[in-house]
Motif scaffolding. Structure first.
Motif, short mmCIF file in Angstrom:
data_model
loop_
_atom_site.label_atom_id
_atom_site.label_comp_id
_atom_site.label_asym_id
_atom_site.label_seq_id
_atom_site.Cartn_x
_atom_site.Cartn_y
_atom_site.Cartn_z
N THR A 1 -3.97 -12.41 -0.47
CA THR A 1 -2.63 -12.54 -1.08
C THR A 1 -1.60 -13.09 -0.10
O THR A 1 -0.40 -13.01 -0.36
N LYS B 1 0.48 -12.16 -6.50
CA LYS B 1 -0.13 -11.06 -5.76
C LYS B 1 -0.56 -9.94 -6.70
O LYS B 1 -1.68 -9.42 -6.60
N SER C 1 -6.24 -7.75 5.49
CA SER C 1 -4.85 -8.06 5.12
C SER C 1 -3.91 -7.59 6.21
O SER C 1 -4.21 -6.67 6.97
N GLU D 1 0.23 -2.79 0.63
CA GLU D 1 -0.75 -3.23 -0.36
C GLU D 1 -2.10 -2.58 -0.12
O GLU D 1 -2.75 -2.07 -1.04
#
Length: 250
Positions: free
Chosen positions: A165, A173, A194, A199
């Motif tokens: 993302t 996203k 990530s 997230e």
């Protein structure tokens, strides 16, 4: 229960490098998990995923995926894994549909099944009306969604995602994360890197924090937060373990 991915004493030192990019890492990832590999720049996340996908060879150690050793069963492993790299793996002058038919054919998909699968996934990720537009005309979020579809058309048992993302709008996203949750619920084990710690805290069932090629901690997001003094979220756990020093150039 046999882990779907079993990593034992895996190390990687690139030619002419002073230090190991990955140093004696051992890790079990169970089937059905959404496993986050988190760490600052230069931590070894992409190196680890690249080895598991067969893109680079370990310096030492070994691993299995679904009980298969990559040294002897690389072709079988490639059929059951999907890979979504951080960089767009798309042909800019081809349309989204043309790209996906090409990548689907590389996995052995063909005919009506491939055609229907492309339409289904484009529709689910809000891209069907752009199916016949060239990739070079797409926004970053649209490219990121097509990039994801290219890696999952063959319904992989294990899906590797490197910053899926990064650099996208909030809507893209959310669409990507929601779709990945559905894939996981349908049986796909996900390994994910990530820099978006909030997230990851919401998305991952399990996490390993890497830094300087080593694993510093692993567990569920909530267990790592509970085990870190005064940490209220995963970002504070991350800073506590990896420090505040910049990693520019690493």
């Amino acid at each position: 229960m046999q882990p779907i991915i079993k990593i034992e004493s895996l190390s990687k030192k690139y030619k002419d490098a002073d230090q190991y990019s990955l140093n004696n890492v051992s890790l079990d990832i169970n089937e059905g998990q959404i496993f986050g590999l988190l760490g600052p720049n230069g931590a070894g996340k992409t190196t680890l995923i690249s080895m598991l996908c067969g893109l680079i060879k370990p310096t030492s150690g070994h691993f299995t995926i679904d009980g298969l050793n990559y040294t002897n069963h690389s072709s079988k492993i490639k059929k059951i894994i999907g890979v979504v790299p951080q960089e767009y793996a798309l042909y800019p002058t081809l349309t989204a549909r043309e790209n996906l038919h090409y990548f689907g054919s590389m996995y052995g998909l063909k005919g009506a099944y491939l055609k229907d699968k492309v339409v289904e996934t484009l529709d689910l990720l809000g891209l069907l009306k752009f199916a016949d537009k060239r990739i070079e005309t797409f926004s970053g979020g649209m490219k990121r969604r097509v990039n994801l579809i290219a890696g999952i058309l063959h319904n992989p048992k294990v899906l590797f995602l490197d910053e899926p993302t990064v650099g996208v709008d909030v809507q893209s996203k959310n669409a990507i994360i929601d779709y990945l949750k559905v894939l996981n619920q349908n049986g796909t084990t996900i390994i994910y890197t990530s820099h978006h710690l909030a997230e990851a805290e919401d998305f991952c069932t399990n996490i390993a924090i890497l830094d300087r090629g080593r694993i510093y901690a692993q567990g569920t997001p909530s267990s790592l937060i509970d085990a870190t003094t005064e940490a209220r979220n995963l970002e504070e756990v991350f800073i506590s373990l990896t420090g505040k020093d910049f990693r520019d150039g690493q």
